[in-house]
Design an enzyme around this catalytic site. Sequence first.
Site, PDB file in Angstrom:
ATOM      1  N   GLU A 289       0.818  -1.138  -0.106  1.00  0.00           N
ATOM      2  CA  GLU A 289       0.147  -0.065  -0.088  1.00  0.00           C
ATOM      3  C   GLU A 289       0.953   1.286   0.110  1.00  0.00           C
ATOM      4  OE1 GLU A 289      -2.552  -0.725   3.304  1.00  0.00           O
ATOM      5  OE2 GLU A 289      -4.217  -1.820   1.976  1.00  0.00           O
ATOM      6  N   ASP A 368      -8.361  -8.683   3.909  1.00  0.00           N
ATOM      7  CA  ASP A 368      -7.897  -7.566   4.758  1.00  0.00           C
ATOM      8  C   ASP A 368      -9.228  -7.640   5.922  1.00  0.00           C
ATOM      9  OD1 ASP A 368      -6.956  -5.527   5.974  1.00  0.00           O
ATOM     10  OD2 ASP A 368      -7.272  -4.257   4.183  1.00  0.00           O
ATOM     11  N   GLU A 396     -12.446  -2.037  12.142  1.00  0.00           N
ATOM     12  CA  GLU A 396     -12.446  -1.292  10.754  1.00  0.00           C
ATOM     13  C   GLU A 396     -13.635  -1.897  10.122  1.00  0.00           C
ATOM     14  OE1 GLU A 396      -8.799  -1.433   8.649  1.00  0.00           O
ATOM     15  OE2 GLU A 396      -9.597  -0.522   6.970  1.00  0.00           O
TER      16      GLU A 396
HETATM   17  C1  GCU Z   1      -5.943  -2.146   5.959  1.00  0.00           C
HETATM   18  C2  GCU Z   1      -6.300  -0.736   6.381  1.00  0.00           C
HETATM   19  C3  GCU Z   1      -5.194   0.085   6.479  1.00  0.00           C
HETATM   20  C4  GCU Z   1      -4.003  -0.492   7.011  1.00  0.00           C
HETATM   21  C5  GCU Z   1      -3.710  -1.669   6.353  1.00  0.00           C
HETATM   22  C6  GCU Z   1      -2.453  -2.562   6.713  1.00  0.00           C
HETATM   23  O1  GCU Z   1      -5.816  -1.821   4.646  1.00  0.00           O
HETATM   24  O2  GCU Z   1      -7.548  -0.105   5.940  1.00  0.00           O
HETATM   25  O3  GCU Z   1      -5.408   1.327   7.142  1.00  0.00           O
HETATM   26  O4  GCU Z   1      -2.735   0.265   6.925  1.00  0.00           O
HETATM   27  O5  GCU Z   1      -4.932  -2.443   6.424  1.00  0.00           O
HETATM   28  O6  GCU Z   1      -3.031  -3.735   7.628  1.00  0.00           O
HETATM   29  O7  GCU Z   1      -1.450  -2.274   6.791  1.00  0.00           O
END
Ligand code: GCU
Length: 721
Positions: A289, A368, A396
């Site tokens: 990400e 996730d 979340e």
């Molecule tokens: C999810 C979450 C993110 C977080 C990511 C992770 O995608 O929405 O906010 O950074 O998990 O576990 O790294």
Amino acid sequence: CGGGPLAETVHDEVARACARYGGGVRHSAPGTTGDRSPCAGVGGDADVPGGAEEGPFDLVLALTGAEPVPDAVRRLRTKWPAHGGDDRPTGEEGFVVARHDGVTVVLADEPAGLLYGLFHLVRLGERAFGAARPRELHRPATRRRMLDHWDNVAVHPVMGQVERGYAGGSIFWRDGALTGDLARVGAYARLLAACGVNAVTVNNVNVHAAEARLLTDRLGDVAAIADRLRPYGVRVHLSAGFASPVVLGGLPTADPLDHDVRTWWARAAERAYQAIPDLGGFVVKADSEGQPGPFAYGRSHADGANTLADALAPFGGVVHWRAFVYDHRQDWRDRSTDRARAARDHFAPLDGLFRDNVILQVKHGPMDFQPREPVSPLLAAMPRTRLAVEVQVTQEYTGQQRHVCYLAPMWSEVLAFRPWGTAGPAVANIVTGATADDAPEPPDEEPQDGEGRDRWAAREGGGLVGVSNVGDDHFWTGHPLAQANLYAFGRLAWAPWADPVAILDEWIDLTFAPSKTGETGDAGDVGETGEAARLRRTLHAIMDGSWRTYERYAAPLGVGFMVRPGHHYGPDVDGYEYTPWGTYHFADRDGVGVDRTRATGTGFTGQFPRPWSQVYESAERCPDELLLFFHHVPYGHVLHDGSTVIQHIYDTHFAGVEQVAEARSLWAGLAGAGSVPAGLHARVRELFDEQLRCAEEWRDQINAYFFRKSGVPDARGRRIH
Ligand code: GCU
């Protein structure tokens, strides 16, 4: 007890309890009767003889090596064979508890064990001081029981102070600085120890500019937090940015095999341990990400993790290296790329290449933290790697601490899952390193054992890691009932086979003390007053099944991700459908679900060992709750219970809302109950209004969407908005 902050803590806890409930405490400090003297004895009244070896104690907490041996311990030891107990060491954190001749004894090899033993007594309450108790040995299943705080030091323009935080601000950081309320950090440490958690990461896995500096010129802040956590046996870990040698060190590269880079990490670790000698280690989110990682240099994740591991090794530190690596720039037209496959594809070939002080931290599902996912097949693919399973305590995707959603039943299912079928180890065994013999008998209906399980051999696991749900909110977790998730996380990390319903009972006792309102007996609910029993019954009715209730009104049959993009609260069926995040449901007028079969889909089913690779491959054998995760099926596809997919969607969404309405009125019925403080009652009542509103929104959006796509009316003729 010998010296040390943990011993002091045990003493202070006992003294505090005595001051509160009457009675006295005697602490044999080092120097008076020797360094391994009895730790603390608690007298029945305040007048405890000071000179004698022991007073007329009700409770003795002692180290096993204590000299002189307290009388109560000596007497008890003569009885051990009769109790069938053995004399195994308790280890660093374990303890023995027993009651004999009117004295309750807690024995531990090390002060940390005494602390956990003390909190065990708190759980037992008055039952610890009733009838004689046979000797019980309690030891944590795993050494590391860690909560990751996704807390930012500086307020992030999009994510705020706490990424995915639903309980106010950070308890560590505020507006770019260390919080002014370190006393609360101390209280948090106590709370964590009471649940069995012994490690926290104090900053977000997404390491931004201010947070990166925790590793260098802001180490003092981390040390200040560590000082507050240490007395309760909680060690600090830091999320470290992979590009730190560039960002902080000014080097031209972060290539993990570059000599200067390796030296930079070694120096960084050295400095960190100078400031915090008991630092646990680093947590790293790399190539994920948008976070930098070894791929940029053509290196593997083993190269990356090992460089940090080598830097930490001289100090006994570990690297938690996250396996959450996937391409978040996927095109929905590309039907071969599958985010669910990514972790195993990336990491399984690296099995055996990681240093011993690397723990690979694997999200429990392949996507996730959705309300329903299969267990990650990566957990079965790395027999020569220390694996930790990561769960999301912060809600979340499960109602963001505005909805009641007790998650322990989900985590228990994950921990009990046997990737190789009945004869093989469960996830709990894999992450704790305990042999499969420790596990209870698997249920009969599970498929038979499969290939590859012999490759798995017990080795030290990486334990359980949770993303924290705590903030500076008055109730710690926003929704007061979400505290149960924090508590259950710690308990399952300590004892992965514990029963979620029993854990909830413990939490109810500790939080509302209902049994204290009536006469106590030996079993939890014996002797409760009518009101206490009603409170317990009501909380179970509201919470035991709340995860499944959430699942009913959210995305159906394991398909996941029908949430609003960005913040992930509330429904948006197509919100992610054409985005690059790889989270699709592929609903059209004929059907819904993701074809992940080997025969016609992405081949993800093939990542599981037999029997699951075959079970999931078959739309007929696949468990209903995961059907749309693995298969694209027509709306008329018939489930195991005889219902069609479309009718199941309607039925569960109507039922889910009804269950929320029922829970809400059950809670309303507790108004004025003596053991539920008015402020807490009001907070939960307000949140139930929001949960009901949101559940109705889910119901209406999901039902209307699929009615319109499929054209199939509800067989029961209910109104679809
Ligand atoms: C999810 C979450 C993110 C977080 C990511 C992770 O995608 O929405 O906010 O950074 O998990 O576990 O790294």
